[in-house]
Design a protein around this motif. Structure first.
Motif, PDB file in Angstrom:
ATOM      1  N   CYS A 288       0.819  -1.200   0.000  1.00  0.00           N
ATOM      2  CA  CYS A 288       0.000   0.000   0.000  1.00  0.00           C
ATOM      3  C   CYS A 288       0.863   1.266   0.000  1.00  0.00           C
ATOM      4  O   CYS A 288       0.411   2.331   0.389  1.00  0.00           O
ATOM      5  CB  CYS A 288      -0.961   0.027   1.178  1.00  0.00           C
ATOM      6  SG  CYS A 288      -2.036  -1.397   1.214  1.00  0.00           S
ATOM      7  N   LEU A 332      -4.386   3.988   2.853  1.00  0.00           N
ATOM      8  CA  LEU A 332      -5.163   2.785   3.168  1.00  0.00           C
ATOM      9  C   LEU A 332      -6.640   2.960   2.858  1.00  0.00           C
ATOM     10  O   LEU A 332      -7.402   1.990   2.935  1.00  0.00           O
ATOM     11  CB  LEU A 332      -4.984   2.406   4.643  1.00  0.00           C
ATOM     12  CG  LEU A 332      -3.564   2.112   5.125  1.00  0.00           C
ATOM     13  CD1 LEU A 332      -3.582   1.632   6.574  1.00  0.00           C
ATOM     14  CD2 LEU A 332      -2.881   1.083   4.243  1.00  0.00           C
ATOM     15  N   VAL A 334      -8.948   4.600   4.668  1.00  0.00           N
ATOM     16  CA  VAL A 334      -9.712   4.322   5.890  1.00  0.00           C
ATOM     17  C   VAL A 334     -10.022   5.645   6.580  1.00  0.00           C
ATOM     18  O   VAL A 334      -9.288   6.633   6.407  1.00  0.00           O
ATOM     19  CB  VAL A 334      -8.937   3.393   6.853  1.00  0.00           C
ATOM     20  CG1 VAL A 334      -8.737   2.022   6.227  1.00  0.00           C
ATOM     21  CG2 VAL A 334      -7.583   4.012   7.226  1.00  0.00           C
ATOM     22  N   ALA A 339      -9.961   1.908  12.220  1.00  0.00           N
ATOM     23  CA  ALA A 339     -10.041   1.248  10.918  1.00  0.00           C
ATOM     24  C   ALA A 339      -8.646   0.977  10.356  1.00  0.00           C
ATOM     25  O   ALA A 339      -8.398  -0.073   9.746  1.00  0.00           O
ATOM     26  CB  ALA A 339     -10.840   2.122   9.953  1.00  0.00           C
ATOM     27  N   ALA A 340      -7.713   1.913  10.565  1.00  0.00           N
ATOM     28  CA  ALA A 340      -6.336   1.711  10.107  1.00  0.00           C
ATOM     29  C   ALA A 340      -5.689   0.540  10.830  1.00  0.00           C
ATOM     30  O   ALA A 340      -4.984  -0.281  10.225  1.00  0.00           O
ATOM     31  CB  ALA A 340      -5.534   2.985  10.323  1.00  0.00           C
ATOM     32  N   TYR A 343      -7.171  -2.708   9.488  1.00  0.00           N
ATOM     33  CA  TYR A 343      -6.627  -2.978   8.161  1.00  0.00           C
ATOM     34  C   TYR A 343      -5.208  -3.550   8.285  1.00  0.00           C
ATOM     35  O   TYR A 343      -4.845  -4.511   7.591  1.00  0.00           O
ATOM     36  CB  TYR A 343      -6.600  -1.686   7.339  1.00  0.00           C
ATOM     37  CG  TYR A 343      -6.153  -1.871   5.908  1.00  0.00           C
ATOM     38  CD1 TYR A 343      -4.798  -1.988   5.584  1.00  0.00           C
ATOM     39  CD2 TYR A 343      -7.084  -1.927   4.879  1.00  0.00           C
ATOM     40  CE1 TYR A 343      -4.380  -2.155   4.277  1.00  0.00           C
ATOM     41  CE2 TYR A 343      -6.673  -2.101   3.557  1.00  0.00           C
ATOM     42  CZ  TYR A 343      -5.320  -2.209   3.269  1.00  0.00           C
ATOM     43  OH  TYR A 343      -4.914  -2.392   1.976  1.00  0.00           O
ATOM     44  N   GLU A 346      -5.336  -7.171   9.450  1.00  0.00           N
ATOM     45  CA  GLU A 346      -5.906  -8.062   8.431  1.00  0.00           C
ATOM     46  C   GLU A 346      -4.935  -8.309   7.281  1.00  0.00           C
ATOM     47  O   GLU A 346      -4.929  -9.377   6.678  1.00  0.00           O
ATOM     48  CB  GLU A 346      -7.191  -7.450   7.876  1.00  0.00           C
ATOM     49  CG  GLU A 346      -8.349  -7.466   8.868  1.00  0.00           C
ATOM     50  CD  GLU A 346      -9.530  -6.627   8.399  1.00  0.00           C
ATOM     51  OE1 GLU A 346      -9.465  -6.117   7.262  1.00  0.00           O
ATOM     52  OE2 GLU A 346     -10.500  -6.491   9.173  1.00  0.00           O
ATOM     53  N   HIS A 347      -4.092  -7.322   6.967  1.00  0.00           N
ATOM     54  CA  HIS A 347      -3.172  -7.445   5.839  1.00  0.00           C
ATOM     55  C   HIS A 347      -1.722  -7.662   6.261  1.00  0.00           C
ATOM     56  O   HIS A 347      -0.816  -7.571   5.441  1.00  0.00           O
ATOM     57  CB  HIS A 347      -3.282  -6.196   4.958  1.00  0.00           C
ATOM     58  CG  HIS A 347      -4.604  -6.049   4.285  1.00  0.00           C
ATOM     59  ND1 HIS A 347      -5.711  -5.512   4.936  1.00  0.00           N
ATOM     60  CD2 HIS A 347      -5.033  -6.374   3.040  1.00  0.00           C
ATOM     61  CE1 HIS A 347      -6.742  -5.507   4.098  1.00  0.00           C
ATOM     62  NE2 HIS A 347      -6.353  -6.034   2.964  1.00  0.00           N
TER      63      HIS A 347
END
Length: 350
Positions: A288, A332, A334, A339-340, A343, A346-347
């Motif tokens: 990203c 990102l 977001v 939320a960041a 993320y 999750e990644h």
């Protein structure tokens, strides 16, 4: 009703024997039975407490936390107070492993107020806070006062870890030898895994990486057989350091990466941070288009730190941190810190 009583009696005895794999098998089978006959699924508070401890060891920390919170709201009789105290201690342990030290401190205090023994958890909290000598002092008093083998088994691994951190290797070896003796007497896998893990870590710290690696390999096999992922991951970390000492870079990288995967799944933030400090593990993945500094800022945000505390830790201005965070949100796509963070986990950005 009688099936429930048999289950509670069995799991209490397996827990007393440190036979965690058998306790988990009984728990799984009983859970399946309860789903078919929920009207007779009766649990005592003590039984629920043992279930929480088994779930904790199995890596199911949210489920263990839920049971502990439920038990904290129990009665005021002496047995109920003891269960409530143990539930607070159980919750404090999970907070400690997640790096939520303030929450852990409060839960330990509540456990102490209700009559719980706080060791070895409180000593390990002090160690994680960088207060190794304070940790040793309070734990050593508890060890000296405890003479039962099962009680000492709960305390000695933490004592060995603290002694190694302070460079007291000879005393740590004596602790590991006692752990081996206790494990042989008990005859179950988890005590032997604890003993071999401690002994292996001490050998690595002393510079005998080859002997340490052999013991740690046996400990890892035992932890995997009884299904205790957190301790298996900690053993892998020690194996990684042993491989580094032997010049086995590939073996070290594999051990660290496998441990890091487990720690991320458990959200064991102190262990994640320690591994990220190892040069072979700390290089962030290019994803990203985040820069190295932005990933560093995001990691601290994920730990719940404010922009001001991040600026102090990194030696940057608050305005610079604000700018990094704004760039992170844009890259990102977001809207918020939460939320960041989600993320990033999750990644696997860390």
């Amino acid at each position: 009703m009688f099936t429930g009583l048999v289950y509670c009696t069995a799991i209490a005895n397996y827990h007393r024997m440190f036979a965690f794999d058998r306790a988990r098998e009984w728990t799984s089978a009983f859970d399946d039975w309860c789903k078919s006959q929920p009207q007779v699924a009766v649990f005592s508070s003590q039984c629920l407490l043992h279930r929480a401890e088994i779930l904790h060891l199995s890596g199911q920390w949210p489920e263990a936390m839920d049971i502990a919170k439920r038990l904290e709201r129990g009665g005021t009789s002496k047995p109920a107070m003891l269960v409530r105290a143990a539930a607070h201690y159980q919750r404090a342990e999970i907070h400690r492993l997640r790096g939520e030290f303030r929450c852990a401190e409060l839960a330990y205090r509540e456990a102490e107020h209700l009559g719980s023994n706080l060791q070895p958890g409180l000593a390990l909290l002090r160690l994680a806070q960088g207060k190794a000598r304070e940790a040793l002092a309070c734990l050593r008093r508890e060890v000296d006062a405890c003479h039962a083998g099962q009680g000492r088994l709960r305390l000695l691994p933490a004592l060995a870890e603290i002694l190694v951190r302070l460079g007291k290797h000879e005393e740590a070896r004596h602790v590991a030898d006692e752990l081996i003796e206790i494990a042989i007497r008990m005859g179950t896998e988890a005590p032997m895994a604890l003993a071999l893990q401690s002994s292996g870590m001490i050998r690595v710290a002393e510079g005998d990486a080859q002997a340490g690696l052999a013991k740690l390999g046996k400990a890892l096999a035992l932890w995997q057989s009884v299904g205790v992922p957190y301790e298996a991951a900690r053993t892998r970390v020690a194996m990684g350091y042993a491989n580094l000492a032997l010049g086995e870079q590939a073996g070290a990288r594999l051990a660290f990466d496998q441990a890091l995967t487990t720690f991320r799944h458990l959200r064991a933030m102190p262990d994640i941070e320690l591994l990220l400090a190892v040069p072979r593990v700390s290089a962030p993945k290019a994803c990203c288009h985040l820069t190295t500094r932005e990933i560093e800022v995001l990691r601290l945000v994920a730990n719940g730190k404010t922009n001001r505390s991040i600026s102090t830790e990194l030696g940057l201005s608050v305005r610079t941190i604000d700018r990094h965070l704004a760039n992170i949100f844009i890259k990102l796509d977001v809207p918020s810190r939460a939320a960041a963070t989600a993320y990033a986990y999750e990644h696997n950005l860390f």
